[in-house]
Design a protein around this motif. Structure first.
Motif, mmCIF file in Angstrom:
data_model
loop_
_atom_site.group_PDB
_atom_site.id
_atom_site.type_symbol
_atom_site.label_atom_id
_atom_site.label_comp_id
_atom_site.label_asym_id
_atom_site.label_seq_id
_atom_site.Cartn_x
_atom_site.Cartn_y
_atom_site.Cartn_z
ATOM 1 N N VAL A 29 28.941 88.329 -19.156
ATOM 2 C CA VAL A 29 28.311 89.621 -18.890
ATOM 3 C C VAL A 29 28.568 90.523 -20.094
ATOM 4 O O VAL A 29 29.719 90.770 -20.446
ATOM 5 C CB VAL A 29 28.889 90.282 -17.616
ATOM 6 C CG1 VAL A 29 28.226 91.620 -17.360
ATOM 7 C CG2 VAL A 29 28.739 89.372 -16.417
ATOM 8 N N GLY A 30 27.512 90.971 -20.734
ATOM 9 C CA GLY A 30 27.664 91.857 -21.883
ATOM 10 C C GLY A 30 28.449 91.241 -23.027
ATOM 11 O O GLY A 30 29.189 91.923 -23.725
ATOM 12 N N GLY A 31 28.327 89.936 -23.207
ATOM 13 C CA GLY A 31 29.018 89.257 -24.291
ATOM 14 C C GLY A 31 30.456 88.888 -23.975
ATOM 15 O O GLY A 31 31.145 88.318 -24.809
ATOM 16 N N ARG A 32 30.924 89.209 -22.765
ATOM 17 C CA ARG A 32 32.295 88.875 -22.351
ATOM 18 C C ARG A 32 32.263 87.836 -21.246
ATOM 19 O O ARG A 32 31.456 87.935 -20.328
ATOM 20 C CB ARG A 32 33.014 90.115 -21.813
ATOM 21 C CG ARG A 32 33.314 91.145 -22.860
ATOM 22 C CD ARG A 32 34.083 92.299 -22.305
ATOM 23 N NE ARG A 32 35.144 91.862 -21.411
ATOM 24 C CZ ARG A 32 35.838 92.649 -20.628
ATOM 25 N NH1 ARG A 32 35.575 93.939 -20.607
ATOM 26 N NH2 ARG A 32 36.782 92.183 -19.853
ATOM 27 N N ALA A 33 33.161 86.885 -21.322
ATOM 28 C CA ALA A 33 33.283 85.888 -20.267
ATOM 29 C C ALA A 33 34.159 86.462 -19.163
ATOM 30 O O ALA A 33 35.292 86.868 -19.412
ATOM 31 C CB ALA A 33 33.896 84.610 -20.820
ATOM 32 N N CYS A 34 33.628 86.530 -17.956
ATOM 33 C CA CYS A 34 34.342 87.120 -16.817
ATOM 34 C C CYS A 34 34.493 86.085 -15.718
ATOM 35 O O CYS A 34 33.504 85.475 -15.292
ATOM 36 C CB CYS A 34 33.574 88.324 -16.281
ATOM 37 S SG CYS A 34 33.334 89.630 -17.484
ATOM 38 N N ARG A 35 35.722 85.905 -15.234
ATOM 39 C CA ARG A 35 35.996 84.949 -14.155
ATOM 40 C C ARG A 35 35.920 85.664 -12.812
ATOM 41 O O ARG A 35 36.533 86.711 -12.620
ATOM 42 C CB ARG A 35 37.368 84.317 -14.319
ATOM 43 C CG ARG A 35 37.655 83.236 -13.274
ATOM 44 C CD ARG A 35 39.048 82.656 -13.427
ATOM 45 N NE ARG A 35 39.276 82.099 -14.737
ATOM 46 C CZ ARG A 35 39.068 80.811 -15.055
ATOM 47 N NH1 ARG A 35 38.640 79.982 -14.141
ATOM 48 N NH2 ARG A 35 39.309 80.396 -16.268
ATOM 49 N N VAL A 36 35.176 85.089 -11.856
ATOM 50 C CA VAL A 36 35.035 85.664 -10.525
ATOM 51 C C VAL A 36 36.354 85.483 -9.770
ATOM 52 O O VAL A 36 36.822 84.364 -9.578
ATOM 53 C CB VAL A 36 33.879 84.999 -9.747
ATOM 54 C CG1 VAL A 36 33.784 85.567 -8.341
ATOM 55 C CG2 VAL A 36 32.565 85.170 -10.493
ATOM 56 N N GLY A 37 36.942 86.608 -9.359
ATOM 57 C CA GLY A 37 38.194 86.570 -8.622
ATOM 58 C C GLY A 37 37.992 86.663 -7.123
ATOM 59 O O GLY A 37 38.736 86.068 -6.351
ATOM 60 N N ASN A 38 36.971 87.398 -6.692
ATOM 61 C CA ASN A 38 36.710 87.568 -5.269
ATOM 62 C C ASN A 38 35.233 87.904 -5.060
ATOM 63 O O ASN A 38 34.568 88.391 -5.974
ATOM 64 C CB ASN A 38 37.592 88.674 -4.679
ATOM 65 C CG ASN A 38 37.902 88.452 -3.221
ATOM 66 O OD1 ASN A 38 37.315 87.607 -2.562
ATOM 67 N ND2 ASN A 38 38.852 89.221 -2.711
ATOM 68 N N LEU A 39 34.744 87.638 -3.863
ATOM 69 C CA LEU A 39 33.343 87.872 -3.512
ATOM 70 C C LEU A 39 33.278 88.678 -2.227
ATOM 71 O O LEU A 39 34.080 88.472 -1.319
ATOM 72 C CB LEU A 39 32.621 86.542 -3.246
ATOM 73 C CG LEU A 39 32.690 85.482 -4.325
ATOM 74 C CD1 LEU A 39 32.286 84.140 -3.751
ATOM 75 C CD2 LEU A 39 31.778 85.851 -5.458
ATOM 76 N N PHE A 40 32.300 89.573 -2.152
ATOM 77 C CA PHE A 40 32.092 90.360 -0.943
ATOM 78 C C PHE A 40 30.629 90.272 -0.552
ATOM 79 O O PHE A 40 29.747 90.542 -1.369
ATOM 80 C CB PHE A 40 32.478 91.835 -1.166
ATOM 81 C CG PHE A 40 33.910 91.998 -1.595
ATOM 82 C CD1 PHE A 40 34.932 91.975 -0.664
ATOM 83 C CD2 PHE A 40 34.223 92.159 -2.927
ATOM 84 C CE1 PHE A 40 36.252 92.123 -1.057
ATOM 85 C CE2 PHE A 40 35.535 92.299 -3.333
ATOM 86 C CZ PHE A 40 36.559 92.276 -2.393
ATOM 87 N N GLN A 41 30.371 89.886 0.690
ATOM 88 C CA GLN A 41 29.004 89.795 1.206
ATOM 89 C C GLN A 41 28.475 91.190 1.491
ATOM 90 O O GLN A 41 29.146 91.999 2.119
ATOM 91 C CB GLN A 41 28.987 88.970 2.495
ATOM 92 C CG GLN A 41 27.611 88.729 3.053
ATOM 93 C CD GLN A 41 26.788 87.792 2.188
ATOM 94 O OE1 GLN A 41 27.266 86.755 1.771
ATOM 95 N NE2 GLN A 41 25.541 88.157 1.926
ATOM 96 N N LEU A 42 27.264 91.487 1.024
ATOM 97 C CA LEU A 42 26.599 92.759 1.276
ATOM 98 C C LEU A 42 25.364 92.507 2.138
ATOM 99 O O LEU A 42 25.020 91.367 2.436
ATOM 100 C CB LEU A 42 26.206 93.425 -0.049
ATOM 101 C CG LEU A 42 27.345 93.708 -1.028
ATOM 102 C CD1 LEU A 42 26.779 94.254 -2.326
ATOM 103 C CD2 LEU A 42 28.356 94.650 -0.427
ATOM 104 N N SER A 43 24.694 93.574 2.511
ATOM 105 C CA SER A 43 23.497 93.432 3.333
ATOM 106 C C SER A 43 22.377 92.746 2.560
ATOM 107 O O SER A 43 22.356 92.746 1.326
ATOM 108 C CB SER A 43 23.031 94.805 3.820
ATOM 109 O OG SER A 43 22.710 95.625 2.717
ATOM 110 N N ASN A 44 21.454 92.169 3.293
ATOM 111 C CA ASN A 44 20.274 91.503 2.732
ATOM 112 C C ASN A 44 20.608 90.332 1.816
ATOM 113 O O ASN A 44 19.849 90.007 0.911
ATOM 114 C CB ASN A 44 19.376 92.498 1.998
ATOM 115 C CG ASN A 44 18.839 93.563 2.917
ATOM 116 O OD1 ASN A 44 18.565 93.278 4.077
ATOM 117 N ND2 ASN A 44 18.704 94.774 2.417
ATOM 118 N N GLY A 45 21.778 89.713 1.989
ATOM 119 C CA GLY A 45 22.133 88.527 1.209
ATOM 120 C C GLY A 45 22.710 88.794 -0.158
ATOM 121 O O GLY A 45 23.046 87.855 -0.878
#
Length: 74
Positions: A29-45
């Motif tokens: 993202v924006g030239g930086r490698a970012c590791r996903v630490g956590n996920l949150f479900q929002l409305s509409n998928g």
């Protein structure tokens, strides 16, 4: 394409969506490698991704991102 990395793990380039994204995926993202630490479900998928660095990214159901995923050896 799978490629070995030190320690015996394999990495794979994958396309992720709000449905398929996983903890541990590395997304550029924006030239930086970012590791996903956590996920949150929002409305509409949609999902909100919390990166290990503290940044947030919200992705819509139609968002497609390139990611690197660590594959476990069996």
């Amino acid at each position: 394409m799978n490629a070995p990395v030190p320690g015996g793990a394999l990495v794979s380039n994958v396309e992720v969506t709000a449905t398929t994204v996983q903890r541990g995926d590395i997304i550029q993202v924006g030239g930086r490698a970012c590791r996903v630490g956590n996920l949150f479900q929002l409305s509409n998928g949609a999902k909100q991704l919390l990166f290990e660095s503290g940044e947030l990214l919200t992705i819509h159901t139609r968002t497609r991102l390139a990611a690197v995923r660590m594959l476990r050896r069996r």
